[in-house]
Design an enzyme around this catalytic site. Structure first.
Site, PDB file in Angstrom:
ATOM      1  N   SER A  77       0.847  -1.202   0.000  1.00  0.00           N
ATOM      2  CA  SER A  77       0.000   0.000   0.000  1.00  0.00           C
ATOM      3  C   SER A  77       0.878   1.245   0.000  1.00  0.00           C
ATOM      4  O   SER A  77       2.037   1.196   0.445  1.00  0.00           O
ATOM      5  CB  SER A  77      -0.860   0.009   1.272  1.00  0.00           C
ATOM      6  OG  SER A  77      -1.520   1.255   1.426  1.00  0.00           O
ATOM      7  N   TYR A  97      -1.675  -0.884  10.445  1.00  0.00           N
ATOM      8  CA  TYR A  97      -1.735  -1.148   8.996  1.00  0.00           C
ATOM      9  C   TYR A  97      -0.468  -0.627   8.314  1.00  0.00           C
ATOM     10  O   TYR A  97       0.182  -1.345   7.544  1.00  0.00           O
ATOM     11  CB  TYR A  97      -2.992  -0.480   8.426  1.00  0.00           C
ATOM     12  CG  TYR A  97      -3.247  -0.763   6.966  1.00  0.00           C
ATOM     13  CD1 TYR A  97      -3.835  -1.957   6.563  1.00  0.00           C
ATOM     14  CD2 TYR A  97      -2.907   0.171   5.987  1.00  0.00           C
ATOM     15  CE1 TYR A  97      -4.081  -2.208   5.212  1.00  0.00           C
ATOM     16  CE2 TYR A  97      -3.146  -0.075   4.643  1.00  0.00           C
ATOM     17  CZ  TYR A  97      -3.736  -1.265   4.260  1.00  0.00           C
ATOM     18  OH  TYR A  97      -3.974  -1.515   2.927  1.00  0.00           O
ATOM     19  N   LYS A 152       2.415  -2.910   6.478  1.00  0.00           N
ATOM     20  CA  LYS A 152       2.736  -2.746   5.050  1.00  0.00           C
ATOM     21  C   LYS A 152       4.197  -2.315   4.867  1.00  0.00           C
ATOM     22  O   LYS A 152       4.837  -2.694   3.876  1.00  0.00           O
ATOM     23  CB  LYS A 152       1.774  -1.760   4.394  1.00  0.00           C
ATOM     24  CG  LYS A 152       0.314  -2.237   4.332  1.00  0.00           C
ATOM     25  CD  LYS A 152       0.117  -3.478   3.466  1.00  0.00           C
ATOM     26  CE  LYS A 152      -1.359  -3.777   3.214  1.00  0.00           C
ATOM     27  NZ  LYS A 152      -1.573  -5.024   2.439  1.00  0.00           N
TER      28      LYS A 152
HETATM   29  P1  NAP Z   1     -11.478  -6.072   0.284  1.00  0.00           P
HETATM   30  O1  NAP Z   1     -12.387  -5.546  -0.777  1.00  0.00           O
HETATM   31  O2  NAP Z   1     -11.839  -5.923   1.712  1.00  0.00           O
HETATM   32  O3  NAP Z   1     -11.218  -7.605  -0.061  1.00  0.00           O
HETATM   33  C1  NAP Z   1     -10.306  -8.350   0.710  1.00  0.00           C
HETATM   34  C2  NAP Z   1     -10.518  -9.821   0.442  1.00  0.00           C
HETATM   35  O4  NAP Z   1      -9.560 -10.527   1.247  1.00  0.00           O
HETATM   36  C3  NAP Z   1     -11.897 -10.296   0.894  1.00  0.00           C
HETATM   37  O5  NAP Z   1     -12.373 -11.283   0.028  1.00  0.00           O
HETATM   38  C4  NAP Z   1     -11.609 -10.871   2.283  1.00  0.00           C
HETATM   39  O6  NAP Z   1     -12.510 -11.856   2.684  1.00  0.00           O
HETATM   40  C5  NAP Z   1     -10.234 -11.483   2.049  1.00  0.00           C
HETATM   41  N1  NAP Z   1      -9.540 -11.679   3.304  1.00  0.00           N
HETATM   42  C6  NAP Z   1      -9.338 -10.767   4.279  1.00  0.00           C
HETATM   43  N2  NAP Z   1      -8.695 -11.340   5.302  1.00  0.00           N
HETATM   44  C7  NAP Z   1      -8.505 -12.636   4.974  1.00  0.00           C
HETATM   45  C8  NAP Z   1      -7.920 -13.737   5.628  1.00  0.00           C
HETATM   46  N3  NAP Z   1      -7.447 -13.613   6.873  1.00  0.00           N
HETATM   47  N4  NAP Z   1      -7.879 -14.921   4.997  1.00  0.00           N
HETATM   48  C9  NAP Z   1      -8.385 -15.069   3.758  1.00  0.00           C
HETATM   49  N5  NAP Z   1      -8.971 -14.063   3.090  1.00  0.00           N
HETATM   50  C10 NAP Z   1      -9.024 -12.854   3.694  1.00  0.00           C
HETATM   51  O7  NAP Z   1     -10.013  -5.421   0.178  1.00  0.00           O
HETATM   52  P2  NAP Z   1      -9.202  -4.857  -1.067  1.00  0.00           P
HETATM   53  O8  NAP Z   1      -9.363  -3.398  -1.078  1.00  0.00           O
HETATM   54  O9  NAP Z   1      -9.473  -5.634  -2.289  1.00  0.00           O
HETATM   55  O10 NAP Z   1      -7.714  -5.134  -0.541  1.00  0.00           O
HETATM   56  C11 NAP Z   1      -6.871  -6.114  -1.095  1.00  0.00           C
HETATM   57  C12 NAP Z   1      -5.437  -5.769  -0.717  1.00  0.00           C
HETATM   58  O11 NAP Z   1      -5.131  -4.475  -1.226  1.00  0.00           O
HETATM   59  C13 NAP Z   1      -5.161  -5.712   0.789  1.00  0.00           C
HETATM   60  O12 NAP Z   1      -3.930  -6.299   1.066  1.00  0.00           O
HETATM   61  C14 NAP Z   1      -5.120  -4.224   1.075  1.00  0.00           C
HETATM   62  O13 NAP Z   1      -4.332  -3.925   2.201  1.00  0.00           O
HETATM   63  C15 NAP Z   1      -4.541  -3.699  -0.210  1.00  0.00           C
HETATM   64  N6  NAP Z   1      -4.834  -2.281  -0.449  1.00  0.00           N
HETATM   65  C16 NAP Z   1      -6.124  -1.855  -0.532  1.00  0.00           C
HETATM   66  C17 NAP Z   1      -6.367  -0.512  -0.740  1.00  0.00           C
HETATM   67  C18 NAP Z   1      -7.760   0.040  -0.821  1.00  0.00           C
HETATM   68  O14 NAP Z   1      -7.933   1.260  -0.697  1.00  0.00           O
HETATM   69  N7  NAP Z   1      -8.779  -0.759  -1.072  1.00  0.00           N
HETATM   70  C19 NAP Z   1      -5.300   0.395  -0.866  1.00  0.00           C
HETATM   71  C20 NAP Z   1      -3.998  -0.092  -0.788  1.00  0.00           C
HETATM   72  C21 NAP Z   1      -3.777  -1.431  -0.576  1.00  0.00           C
HETATM   73  P3  NAP Z   1     -13.753 -11.501   3.701  1.00  0.00           P
HETATM   74  O15 NAP Z   1     -14.468 -10.346   3.069  1.00  0.00           O
HETATM   75  O16 NAP Z   1     -14.513 -12.761   3.694  1.00  0.00           O
HETATM   76  O17 NAP Z   1     -13.112 -11.143   4.997  1.00  0.00           O
END
Ligand code: NAP
Length: 246
Positions: A138, A151, A155
């Site tokens: 991130s 967080y 990261k």
């Molecule tokens: P999201 O929409 O919340 O989706 C996350 C997915 O990961 C969900 O399917 C969730 O399942 C699954 N998950 C979470 N914890 C888990 C665990 N312990 N074991 C197995 N599966 C798990 O998040 P996203 O925005 O796509 O984020 C994906 C990645 O991008 C993360 O690493 C996040 O830190 C990074 N990121 C996101 C952003 C942002 O703004 N969205 C920005 C920078 C980086 P459940 O829903 O069933 O818990």
């Protein structure tokens, strides 16, 4: 013209595949011919994904439960491509962080990446398989954001873990890189940035003046997984519209 990839003959594992960035990535990898294992912790998400893309392999597990993850994945090796995408956030002021919230975020966002990668990379090395690993970090790894202490810390650790893995796995022809997105309006993005009082100042700091879309994160991950990036190893690639540069 949109980039095109050929991942036929490659088996890919995507963690956190049920929603958001992981879900978009699974669909793209399948489109380009990979055999994909989607690992996530809500069965209903995996079921609907399986409906959407035929031939998908699914594993319902929590990434922090290594015993289950290993038991499920040991039947599915060798794996050539790994995307450590699963991650969680929790907004807390530094003074309010508890040992429980610290452990939960660190276990999922950092420790699980270490040990899932170790397990998969060991299989690659033993099988003589060349591979590519992408860790979803991130912009928060390199810039302190209010209420994101654990967080950001996790990261930041993930960026260095990426570099260490690139150093020690490179000789085995396994490349390791990270992508560092800005806000994407997934469930996680909404958690931190739905409030316009918070979103406005963040948008003001992004030279492109907007948040990212899921496919804008998926496309650089595809590039890093593919042979088109065959000499790219150990990078942490901001996908942030210039946030970290400004
Ligand atoms: P999201 O929409 O919340 O989706 C996350 C997915 O990961 C969900 O399917 C969730 O399942 C699954 N998950 C979470 N914890 C888990 C665990 N312990 N074991 C197995 N599966 C798990 O998040 P996203 O925005 O796509 O984020 C994906 C990645 O991008 C993360 O690493 C996040 O830190 C990074 N990121 C996101 C952003 C942002 O703004 N969205 C920005 C920078 C980086 P459940 O829903 O069933 O818990």
């Amino acid at each position: 013209m949109a980039a095109s990839y050929d991942f036929s003959g490659k088996r890919a594992l995507v963690t956190g595949a049920g929603k958001g960035i992981g879900r978009g990535l699974v669909i793209a990898l399948m489109r380009y011919g990979a055999e994909v294992i989607a690992l996530s912790r809500t069965q209903a998400d995996l079921d609907s994904l399986k409906e959407e893309v035929k031939g998908l392999i699914t594993v319902c597990a929590d990434v922090s439960d290594m015993a289950t993850v290993k038991a499920e994945l040991s039947k599915l090796r060798p794996i050539h491509l790994l995307v450590n995408n699963a991650g969680v956030g929790q907004l807390q002021h530094f003074l309010d962080v508890t040992p429980e919230s610290y452990d939960r975020i660190m276990d999922i966002n950092l420790k699980a990446v270490m040990f899932i990668s170790q397990f998969i990379a060991r299989g690659m090395v033993e099988g003589g398989v060349e591979g590519s690993i992408v860790n979803v970090s991130s912009q928060a790894s390199q810039c302190a954001l209010k209420e994101h202490t654990v967080y950001c810390t996790a990261k930041a650790g993930l960026d260095m873990l990426t570099k260490m893995m690139s150093l020690e796995l490179g000789p085995h022809k396994i490349r390791v890189n990270a992508v560092n997105p800005t806000v994407v309006m997934t469930n996680m993005g909404r958690l931190g940035w739905s409030d316009s009082k918070k979103a406005g100042p963040m948008l003001d700091r992004i030279p492109m003046g907007r948040f990212a879309e899921v496919e804008e994160i998926v496309n650089p991950i595809l590039f890093l997984l593919s042979d088109q990036s065959s000499m790219v190893n150990g990078t942490t690639l901001p996908i942030d519209g210039g946030f970290l540069a400004s």
